[in-house]
Structures are given as structure tokens and as C-alpha cells.
Scaffold this motif. Structure first.
Motif, PDB file in Angstrom:
ATOM      1  N   UNK A  31      99.266  22.230  89.637  1.00 29.00           N
ATOM      2  CA  UNK A  31      99.800  21.906  88.240  1.00 29.00           C
ATOM      3  C   UNK A  31      98.947  21.710  87.377  1.00 29.00           C
ATOM      4  N   UNK A  32      98.849  22.283  86.277  1.00 32.64           N
ATOM      5  CA  UNK A  32      98.141  22.115  85.304  1.00 32.64           C
ATOM      6  C   UNK A  32      98.366  20.973  84.215  1.00 32.64           C
ATOM      7  N   UNK A  33      97.497  20.014  83.914  1.00 35.92           N
ATOM      8  CA  UNK A  33      97.654  18.832  83.162  1.00 35.92           C
ATOM      9  C   UNK A  33      98.351  19.276  81.655  1.00 35.92           C
ATOM     10  N   UNK A  34      99.318  18.754  81.579  1.00 36.09           N
ATOM     11  CA  UNK A  34     100.239  18.968  80.183  1.00 36.09           C
ATOM     12  C   UNK A  34      99.545  18.427  78.903  1.00 36.09           C
ATOM     13  N   UNK A  35      98.675  17.159  79.177  1.00 38.95           N
ATOM     14  CA  UNK A  35      97.936  16.941  77.919  1.00 38.95           C
ATOM     15  C   UNK A  35      96.773  17.863  77.742  1.00 38.95           C
ATOM     16  N   UNK A  36      96.144  18.572  78.644  1.00 42.21           N
ATOM     17  CA  UNK A  36      94.947  19.467  78.331  1.00 42.21           C
ATOM     18  C   UNK A  36      95.541  20.574  77.895  1.00 42.21           C
ATOM     19  N   UNK A  37      96.646  20.915  78.453  1.00 43.64           N
ATOM     20  CA  UNK A  37      97.239  22.396  78.177  1.00 43.64           C
ATOM     21  C   UNK A  37      97.511  22.101  76.632  1.00 43.64           C
ATOM     22  N   UNK A  38      98.226  21.106  75.994  1.00 47.79           N
ATOM     23  CA  UNK A  38      98.627  20.851  74.912  1.00 47.79           C
ATOM     24  C   UNK A  38      97.290  20.895  73.906  1.00 47.79           C
ATOM     25  N   UNK A  39      96.216  20.129  74.248  1.00 43.82           N
ATOM     26  CA  UNK A  39      95.292  20.323  73.326  1.00 43.82           C
ATOM     27  C   UNK A  39      94.539  21.652  73.284  1.00 43.82           C
ATOM     28  N   UNK A  40      94.639  22.515  74.273  1.00 47.11           N
ATOM     29  CA  UNK A  40      94.550  23.964  74.092  1.00 47.11           C
ATOM     30  C   UNK A  40      95.384  24.554  73.075  1.00 47.11           C
ATOM     31  N   UNK A  41      96.709  24.644  73.466  1.00 46.29           N
ATOM     32  CA  UNK A  41      97.597  25.039  72.578  1.00 46.29           C
ATOM     33  C   UNK A  41      97.707  24.671  71.036  1.00 46.29           C
ATOM     34  N   UNK A  42      97.449  23.627  70.943  1.00 45.70           N
ATOM     35  CA  UNK A  42      97.363  22.970  69.456  1.00 45.70           C
ATOM     36  C   UNK A  42      96.144  23.392  68.641  1.00 45.70           C
ATOM     37  N   UNK A  43      95.128  23.800  69.316  1.00 48.32           N
ATOM     38  CA  UNK A  43      93.840  24.614  68.872  1.00 48.32           C
ATOM     39  C   UNK A  43      94.315  25.821  68.084  1.00 48.32           C
ATOM     40  N   UNK A  44      95.243  26.457  68.681  1.00 47.60           N
ATOM     41  CA  UNK A  44      95.777  27.747  68.029  1.00 47.60           C
ATOM     42  C   UNK A  44      96.813  27.576  66.943  1.00 47.60           C
ATOM     43  N   UNK A  45      97.372  26.233  66.923  1.00 44.84           N
ATOM     44  CA  UNK A  45      98.730  26.251  66.091  1.00 44.84           C
ATOM     45  C   UNK A  45      98.256  26.113  64.728  1.00 44.84           C
ATOM     46  N   UNK A  46      97.116  25.537  64.230  1.00 46.79           N
ATOM     47  CA  UNK A  46      96.798  25.491  62.753  1.00 46.79           C
ATOM     48  C   UNK A  46      97.102  23.996  62.531  1.00 46.79           C
ATOM     49  N   UNK A  47      96.632  23.078  61.714  1.00 44.47           N
ATOM     50  CA  UNK A  47      96.665  21.980  61.107  1.00 44.47           C
ATOM     51  C   UNK A  47      98.056  21.741  60.752  1.00 44.47           C
ATOM     52  N   UNK A  48      98.610  22.509  60.049  1.00 42.02           N
ATOM     53  CA  UNK A  48      99.886  22.343  59.571  1.00 42.02           C
ATOM     54  C   UNK A  48     101.079  22.603  60.627  1.00 42.02           C
ATOM     55  N   UNK A  49     100.814  23.519  61.514  1.00 42.48           N
ATOM     56  CA  UNK A  49     101.812  23.940  62.538  1.00 42.48           C
ATOM     57  C   UNK A  49     101.766  22.873  63.845  1.00 42.48           C
ATOM     58  N   UNK A  50     100.893  22.083  63.768  1.00 44.37           N
ATOM     59  CA  UNK A  50     100.806  21.225  65.143  1.00 44.37           C
ATOM     60  C   UNK A  50     102.075  20.524  65.544  1.00 44.37           C
ATOM     61  N   UNK A  51     102.589  19.738  64.665  1.00 44.68           N
ATOM     62  CA  UNK A  51     103.675  19.206  64.885  1.00 44.68           C
ATOM     63  C   UNK A  51     104.934  19.977  65.704  1.00 44.68           C
ATOM     64  N   UNK A  52     105.112  21.112  64.659  1.00 43.57           N
ATOM     65  CA  UNK A  52     106.360  21.820  65.001  1.00 43.57           C
ATOM     66  C   UNK A  52     106.115  22.563  66.490  1.00 43.57           C
ATOM     67  N   UNK A  53     105.144  23.063  66.614  1.00 46.14           N
ATOM     68  CA  UNK A  53     104.654  23.484  67.843  1.00 46.14           C
ATOM     69  C   UNK A  53     104.732  22.540  68.974  1.00 46.14           C
ATOM     70  N   UNK A  54     104.350  21.540  68.936  1.00 48.36           N
ATOM     71  CA  UNK A  54     104.386  20.391  69.852  1.00 48.36           C
ATOM     72  C   UNK A  54     105.801  20.033  70.288  1.00 48.36           C
ATOM     73  N   UNK A  55     106.681  20.131  69.084  1.00 52.89           N
ATOM     74  CA  UNK A  55     107.848  19.827  69.362  1.00 52.89           C
ATOM     75  C   UNK A  55     108.764  20.695  70.097  1.00 52.89           C
ATOM     76  N   UNK A  56     108.471  21.988  69.792  1.00 52.70           N
ATOM     77  CA  UNK A  56     109.015  23.294  70.426  1.00 52.70           C
ATOM     78  C   UNK A  56     108.636  23.205  71.940  1.00 52.70           C
ATOM     79  N   UNK A  57     107.500  23.074  72.035  1.00 57.67           N
ATOM     80  CA  UNK A  57     107.002  23.180  73.855  1.00 57.67           C
ATOM     81  C   UNK A  57     107.716  21.906  74.382  1.00 57.67           C
ATOM     82  N   UNK A  58     107.703  20.810  73.768  1.00 61.21           N
ATOM     83  CA  UNK A  58     108.159  19.674  74.456  1.00 61.21           C
ATOM     84  C   UNK A  58     109.721  19.797  75.036  1.00 61.21           C
TER      85      UNK A  58
END
Length: 89
Positions: A19-46
Motif C-alpha cells: 500500500x502506497x503512502x497516501x501522504x507521499x502520493x498526494x505530494x506527487x499529485x499536487x506537484x502536477x495540480x498547479x498552485x491554484x488547483x491544489x485545493x480542488x484536486x486534493x478535495x476531489x481525490x479525498x
């Protein structure tokens, strides 16, 4: 935490999936989301993590990835590749 040797040993010795660590995965994902999209992407994935069972989590994961695909294809591809490891139960 994604060392291939550890993943293979866990499967062989313990007989469980890795099982991959969710925290590390989210860090990787949010690097692709852009500064303005991080909250939305984080909420979607949650929303996938909040599901009651594994099948519902997988279905929601795919819906989120498909919604993000047109605007952030690299992020959706990362979600596609990580799905089995991040949603391992």
C-alpha cells in the motif's frame, strides 16, 4: 517508500499487496495540480478515500481521474498508474 525490492518481498513473504503512502502520493499529485488547483484536486481525490468499501473507492477514483484528464492529463495518468497501490486494502 516504493522500493521495488520491498514491494516484491512483501508480496512473496507476507502474501499481501503493498500500500502506497497516501501522504507521499498526494505530494506527487499536487506537484502536477498547479498552485491554484491544489485545493480542488486534493478535495476531489479525498472523495475516493472517503468511500465505504474498496469497490466504491475504485469507482470514485476513476471518476475523479476522468474529470481531471481533460485539464491535467499528467495528473490523471499518475492516478491511473497509482490506483492499485494507493487503494490497496
Amino acid at each position: 517508500d516504493a522500493h521495488e525490492g520491498l514491494k516484491a518481498a512483501i508480496t512473496r513473504v507476507v502474501g499481501a499487496t503493498w500500500q502506497r503512502c497516501r501522504v507521499h502520493f498526494m505530494r506527487n499529485v499536487l506537484a502536477h495540480a498547479g498552485r491554484s488547483g491544489r485545493r480542488v484536486v486534493s478535495a476531489f481525490i479525498a472523495t475516493a478515500f472517503a468511500q465505504d468499501d474498496a469497490e466504491a473507492a475504485r469507482q470514485q477514483w476513476r471518476r475523479v481521474a476522468d474529470q481531471l484528464r481533460p485539464k491535467v492529463p499528467k495528473l490523471a495518468a499518475l492516478m491511473d498508474a497509482a490506483e492499485p497501490d494507493v487503494l490497496a486494502y
